[in-house]
Structure formats: C-alpha cells, structure tokens
Design an enzyme around this catalytic site. Structure first.
Site, PDB file in Angstrom:
ATOM      1  N   GLU A  15       3.056  71.494 -59.361  1.00  0.00           N
ATOM      2  CA  GLU A  15       3.413  70.909 -60.655  1.00  0.00           C
ATOM      3  C   GLU A  15       4.390  69.738 -60.540  1.00  0.00           C
ATOM      4  OE1 GLU A  15       3.004  73.690 -64.291  1.00  0.00           O
ATOM      5  OE2 GLU A  15       4.500  74.611 -62.976  1.00  0.00           O
ATOM      6  N   HIS A  38      12.094  72.019 -64.803  1.00  0.00           N
ATOM      7  CA  HIS A  38      10.979  72.813 -65.327  1.00  0.00           C
ATOM      8  C   HIS A  38      11.285  74.279 -65.074  1.00  0.00           C
ATOM      9  CE1 HIS A  38       7.175  74.472 -66.351  1.00  0.00           C
ATOM     10  NE2 HIS A  38       6.829  74.744 -65.116  1.00  0.00           N
ATOM     11  N   HIS A  63       4.028  79.246 -71.006  1.00  0.00           N
ATOM     12  CA  HIS A  63       4.369  78.741 -69.684  1.00  0.00           C
ATOM     13  C   HIS A  63       5.878  78.597 -69.503  1.00  0.00           C
ATOM     14  CE1 HIS A  63       3.249  75.609 -66.325  1.00  0.00           C
ATOM     15  NE2 HIS A  63       4.327  76.301 -66.017  1.00  0.00           N
TER      16      HIS A  63
END
Length: 284
Positions: free
Chosen positions: A103, A122, A201
């Site tokens: 990612e 993230h 997520h």
C-alpha cells in the site's frame, strides 16, 4: 536482509543531510510511538517527504512498525513508488532491497496531489472503523482533534470505485495496491480535514511534519471514542457536534504548535517501557 539487522550500527553517508537525519529519527520514533499508543499494530505505516528532494519519500520496507530501525528505512520515488536505496545501509543495492508495503501507493499518490504534505500515516485503528462502515464522518469533538474539522471527514468507499480504478478481475481486498487506487484515495481528501476514513479498512492522515501527522493520528482515534460516546448519550441527535468551525481551526493551530510537549512524553514512554522492542538506532 534478516531481522538481525535490528542490531546493525547505521552507516550514515556524507550525503545524508541534517534535515534528512532529523526526519528519519522522527520517523522511527513515530512508528514506535504509534504502536505503543495502539494506533498501529502489526500493520500500518508512516512516511515523510524527503526534505532534500521533494520527488522522493522515505518509509520502511514491509515490516511491523514496532520493529523498524534505520536498516529498514527505504528511499522511494514518488512518481513510480519504486525503491531507490537504503539511506542508512549503502552496501545494499536497489535490487536487493526487501519487498515494500503493497500500500505504498497511499503515500506516493498523496504526495503527488498535495505538494505541501510532508508526512502521511496509514492506520487500521479499530475505534475509527465503525464510522467508515456506517458512513458517518468524524468531526472535531475536542480541542486536540481540531484537524478533523467540523464538516466531517471524507470517507473513501472501496466498494463504490468504478472498474477503471478497480477492475473486476483485480483483487478486491480493500488494499490500495495500485497508483489508480492511491490516486482515488488522494482525491477523496478535502481542505476541511487532515483525515480520510477508509470504509472497512482504516484511515489516512496527512501533516506538515512527521510529528504533527503522528499527533493528528493519535487524536483522530481518541476523537472517534468521544464521538461514539456522544452518540451513545443521544446528544448527537440533539445537535451537539463538538467544536464549531472557529474553535476547530484555532485548536488545530494551537495543538500543532505545541506538539513537542506530547512528543517528549511519548518518546520517553517508548524508551522506558519498550522492553527492547523499540530500537531507534539513529537517536541512540
């Protein structure tokens, strides 16, 4: 490279500037702090834009954040998200750098779209997940979370992406695996919030420095807990929305400006309570 490299003394080349070194120290601290605070677990990642070359960013290769050291830091090209070098281990060739995070495009595409962003986090922090799943934006409930704004955090919904971004024959696991997915996420950001929720997520958070992005990430998680409590009290339905626009803006400025106080505490907690888990060999 094996994880025994955690014990390797970093080799700082003459090309590493003081600005780059300082950002790298903060990056390792951020990985360890956010794990200690429960914002990151075995997954998630933090990066910074190279202060000496705005077309590059630095992030660990694919590794649990708590385990990151100078030997896991990789210099990436923003345009291609490809590995360039290990800035603190010049003996490793680019072709031998361990696999990157799948990612990494979250970071590369945000840096492409927002030249003023210098750090990205993230996280899959559990407290924010119900809001993304329910389609309920987070709003600044307290002065330490002013960066969330009062309009509401945008929500990136993987399931609503067109086939041109997420083809039917691609893996549909909510991971941001391609430049197209990263660009779609970056496009979701608004000027009113430093955070985007990612349905089922997690979240992506941006900041003008590693320290501020770290601070914002932690208090985004704390704000989610407060907002849920407000909803459980039934106050949300009565118009209670936390901070107003002026309060959120001024609070963001104030808290970002005193990030050093929180950083000093978190750094000390990691050093004293890490039990050998957190190794910032650049600072030691």
């Amino acid at each position: 490279m094996s994880h025994s490299s955690r014990e390797t003394t970093p080799v700082v080349s003459a090309s590493v500037t003081s600005a780059f070194l300082a950002a790298s120290v903060d990056l390792l601290d951020s990985n360890h702090i956010l794990h200690f605070l429960g914002v990151l677990d075995a997954f998630g990642h933090v990066s910074f834009r190279n202060p000496d070359n705005s077309s590059q960013f630095v992030m660990s290769f694919s590794l649990a954040p708590a385990l990151s050291t100078s030997q896991s830091l990789v210099l990436y090209d923003i345009e291609t998200a490809s590995s360039l070098s290990l800035p603190f281990n010049t003996s490793v060739q680019a072709s031998d750098i361990p696999a990157p995070f799948s990612e990494r495009f979250i970071h590369s595409e945000i840096y492409k779209k927002f030249p003023n962003v210098t750090s990205v986090v993230h996280s899959h922090a559990t407290p924010v997940l119900p809001f993304g799943v329910a389609g309920i934006p987070l709003r600044a409930q307290m002065h330490t979370a002013g960066s969330l704004g009062t309009i509401g955090t945008p929500i990136f919904d993987y399931g609503k992406l067109p086939p041109s971004v997420l083809p039917e024959n691609a893996i549909h696991d909510t991971l941001v695996r391609t430049p197209a997915l990263g660009a779609a996420l970056a496009d979701t950001f608004s000027s009113s919030s430093a955070t985007v929720l990612m349905r089922s997520h997690g979240m992506a958070v941006v900041g003008p420095s590693v320290r501020v992005a770290t601070l914002r990430s932690f208090y985004t998680v704390e704000d989610a807990k407060v907002q849920l409590s407000v909803a459980q009290l039934g106050l949300g339905a009565q118009g209670f929305q936390g901070l107003n626009a002026r309060e959120a803006t001024d609070s963001e400025t104030t808290i970002d400006g005193i990030v050093g106080r929180a950083w000093q505490l978190w750094q000390a907690q990691v050093d004293l309570q890490g039990s050998g888990l957190y190794i910032n060999d650049l600072r030691q």
